[in-house]
Scaffold this active site. Structure first.
Site: not given
Length: 221
Positions: A95, A124-125, A147, A199
């Site tokens: 996010g 991700s986050m 990533h 990714d």
């Protein structure tokens, strides 16, 4: 309300009609229902049981409201017992960067130790939040994804220098994220930068080998 009526009748708390009247007259608020459930439904599942055991959940995308609510819970649990471990279960696609970094910082500077557990995917986050744990556990078939931050565009009428400034800020964020991953995994920053260009997905065993995770859960404690 039917489930509440059955619960009240089952536990002989008060007559449901009286309870309904108390709500209508604003003597009870609807939110009091949850306190009544917690107090009297001893044989019913109660989500607050997790919080009492210092177990909290991140199972959505990360945005300001979600981050703020988790920070409040963490600060409260830390104030109750700064020496006792807190467990954060994560199943998140990631996010907002600023909201995620704020949550990451809070997890790292608290006195209470934190165990993060990936129960689906931490991407991700979400993966960065996972890395904040002193102990970092994954279920056998869960995944992590790391990533670089990406440029989500902006107003179509941005001037070239405005776009350049935005990209410079993005590169600073990339640098920060790579430093965090490098610090938590023990990998060289250059190696992390190579990995995060794309990714990059890790299953539990790969994450353990890379240093993202510290353990694979075979049985819940």
């Amino acid at each position: 309300m039917l489930a509440l009526k059955q619960l009240i009748d089952k536990n002989n708390i008060i007559s449901f009609d009286i309870f309904d009247t108390l709500i209508l007259r604003n003597i009870f608020q609807p939110t009091d229902i949850f306190r009544i459930l917690a107090k009297f439904a001893k044989d019913e599942f109660d989500i607050d049981d997790f919080f009492q055991k210092r177990e909290i959940f991140l199972t959505t995308g990360i945005e300001a409201e979600v981050s703020t609510e988790l920070i409040k819970q963490l600060l409260y649990l830390n104030s109750m017992d700064p020496m006792k471990e807190i467990t954060l279960y994560i199943n998140s696609p990631g996010g907002e960067i600023n909201s995620g970094i704020a949550l990451y910082d809070c997890l790292c500077i608290m006195q209470a130790p934190v165990r993060t557990v990936c129960i689906g995917i931490a991407a991700s986050m979400g993966a960065l939040i996972f890395l904040a744990g002193d102990r970092r556990a994954m279920l056998p078939h869960t995944k992590l994804m790391i990533h670089d931050p990406y440029y989500a565009g902006g107003p179509s009428n941005q001037k070239p220098l405005e776009m350049e400034k935005r990209l410079q800020d993005l590169m600073k964020i990339r640098d920060t994220i790579c430093e965090i991953i490098s610090e938590r995994t023990g990998k060289e920053k250059q190696k992390v930068q190579e990995i995060t260009q794309y990714d990059s997905y890790f299953d539990a065993h790969e994450a353990l080998e890379f240093g993202l995770a510290t353990e694979i859960v075979e049985q819940f404690e």
